[in-house]
Write a protein that holds these residues in place. Sequence first.
Motif, PDB file in Angstrom:
ATOM      1  N   ARG A  35      22.344  -1.148  -5.783  1.00 41.00           N
ATOM      2  CA  ARG A  35      22.468  -1.999  -6.966  1.00 41.00           C
ATOM      3  C   ARG A  35      22.324  -3.474  -6.602  1.00 41.00           C
ATOM      4  NH1 ARG A  35      26.488  -4.872  -9.869  1.00 41.00           N
ATOM      5  NH2 ARG A  35      26.222  -4.763 -12.154  1.00 41.00           N
ATOM      6  N   GLN A  39      19.628  -6.127  -8.139  1.00 47.61           N
ATOM      7  CA  GLN A  39      20.007  -7.406  -8.718  1.00 47.61           C
ATOM      8  C   GLN A  39      19.258  -8.562  -8.066  1.00 47.61           C
ATOM      9  OE1 GLN A  39      24.376  -7.144  -8.352  1.00 47.61           O
ATOM     10  NE2 GLN A  39      24.453  -7.167 -10.582  1.00 47.61           N
ATOM     11  N   GLN A  40      19.081  -8.488  -6.751  1.00 42.75           N
ATOM     12  CA  GLN A  40      18.344  -9.532  -6.047  1.00 42.75           C
ATOM     13  C   GLN A  40      16.896  -9.610  -6.531  1.00 42.75           C
ATOM     14  OE1 GLN A  40      18.818  -8.563  -1.896  1.00 42.75           O
ATOM     15  NE2 GLN A  40      21.030  -8.880  -1.949  1.00 42.75           N
ATOM     16  N   ALA A  41      16.368  -8.480  -6.994  1.00 41.95           N
ATOM     17  CA  ALA A  41      14.997  -8.438  -7.507  1.00 41.95           C
ATOM     18  C   ALA A  41      14.938  -8.689  -9.012  1.00 41.95           C
ATOM     19  CB  ALA A  41      14.365  -7.093  -7.171  1.00 41.95           C
ATOM     20  N   ALA A  42      16.077  -9.115  -9.588  1.00 35.19           N
ATOM     21  CA  ALA A  42      16.158  -9.420 -11.027  1.00 35.19           C
ATOM     22  C   ALA A  42      15.805  -8.208 -11.888  1.00 35.19           C
ATOM     23  CB  ALA A  42      15.268 -10.605 -11.380  1.00 35.19           C
ATOM     24  N   ILE A  43      16.260  -7.026 -11.451  1.00 36.41           N
ATOM     25  CA  ILE A  43      16.015  -5.784 -12.185  1.00 36.41           C
ATOM     26  C   ILE A  43      17.310  -5.362 -12.875  1.00 36.41           C
ATOM     27  CG2 ILE A  43      15.582  -3.307 -11.839  1.00 36.41           C
ATOM     28  CD1 ILE A  43      13.570  -4.119  -9.685  1.00 36.41           C
ATOM     29  N   ASP A  44      17.186  -4.789 -14.061  1.00 35.57           N
ATOM     30  CA  ASP A  44      18.348  -4.325 -14.816  1.00 35.57           C
ATOM     31  C   ASP A  44      18.981  -3.148 -14.073  1.00 35.57           C
ATOM     32  OD1 ASP A  44      20.219  -3.397 -16.597  1.00 35.57           O
ATOM     33  OD2 ASP A  44      18.901  -3.470 -18.345  1.00 35.57           O
ATOM     34  N   SER A  45      19.935  -3.439 -13.210  1.00 32.93           N
ATOM     35  CA  SER A  45      20.534  -2.410 -12.362  1.00 32.93           C
ATOM     36  C   SER A  45      21.365  -1.413 -13.168  1.00 32.93           C
ATOM     37  CB  SER A  45      21.397  -3.056 -11.281  1.00 32.93           C
ATOM     38  OG  SER A  45      22.395  -3.873 -11.863  1.00 32.93           O
ATOM     39  N   THR A  82      11.283  -0.887  -9.305  1.00 34.54           N
ATOM     40  CA  THR A  82      10.844  -1.895  -8.337  1.00 34.54           C
ATOM     41  C   THR A  82       9.370  -1.791  -7.993  1.00 34.54           C
ATOM     42  OG1 THR A  82      11.418  -0.477  -6.452  1.00 34.54           O
ATOM     43  CG2 THR A  82      13.126  -1.975  -7.280  1.00 34.54           C
TER      44      THR A  82
END
Length: 359
Positions: A35, A39-45, A82
């Motif tokens: 997770r 979050q670091q990849a700005a994805i809705d975790s 991702t």
Amino acid sequence: MLYLPATKGKHPAPQARPAAGAEALVHPIYARLLRMLLQQAAIDSDRVLAAAALDWNQLLTTEQRLPRDTVIRLVQAAMQATGKPWLGLELGDQAPVSAHGPLGYAAVTAPDLQHCLMVLGRYGPVREDSFSWSFQMRPEGGTLQVIDRLDWGSARSFVLDTMAAALVRVLHAAVGSLPAGLRLDVPLPRPAWVAHYERALPLPLQFGQPTLALHVPAAALRLPLLGADARAHAAACHECDAALAELVQSSMAQRVSSLLGHTPEGSYPRLPDIAAQCEVSERTLMRRLALEGTSFQQLLDAHQQSRTLWLLQHTSDSVEDIAGRLGYTDTSNFSRTVKRWFGYTPSALRKGTLSTAPA
């Protein structure tokens, strides 16, 4: 007094393969780390977690391990979000030593690299029970072998990548740098995105191998560890011993596997013998193994496969001698069995020849 795990005379752990719905017993900390990556990849975790029926608040506080099907759904959702087929490498590389609990502490507080690998080979199931672990010494060095016991389906490459990167990170943390002469066997085809492997795993890689295996030269095994601490090492190993004993008691498959692992070569016990040693009836043994997604025959086959692979790749004994040691009176029958198990002939499985063997 230095505490060292006893491994002398221990065979490689069997490669049992439970049924598709069996529990994988993956610690939730790895889902938490995944997770963080999202979050670091700005994805809705949270959406990714929801795809695996996971809730972040519960995941953050629970110590209950995740079953196989949940892990597969989580991996599928994360890789789709991702677009990174190498996401497992990033997860393993991110995992700090503390993520592996007492296993990680026992490994990095050992006196030298050899004992670090011995710890991983002995106590690996404490943190990741969906793999069989073994460490074997030979004149030119040692090999840590990690065999996936579970059918991971579409998540297999992710799981293996995570394991490989995590192992390399532990070694790097233990020694301070990766020693010269290391080699990693990867049981996956060489991918188009191999550059990501080379960044995450900066050591010689051999793809298309039968198991995940880290080969360490003899000189490197003697390297002292930065965090060597006899008292801390003893405490961590004792904690791992307690966890391992609990794991074996809770799993009939683990008990049977352990008994098979201590069987002399070529003298395999029958179902009634194993049931007696487990102090249960044959019917109870079969029922409990079935509930764990396996059977006595599967475990026996897995032990024979693991031992066969080790003897072919790590001894200079002739195929005829190995067949005899494993109880085969007909070498041709042994060769046919090996081809059925691994898809390769015994000669192709010999160390250093698999990469050029025909499919």
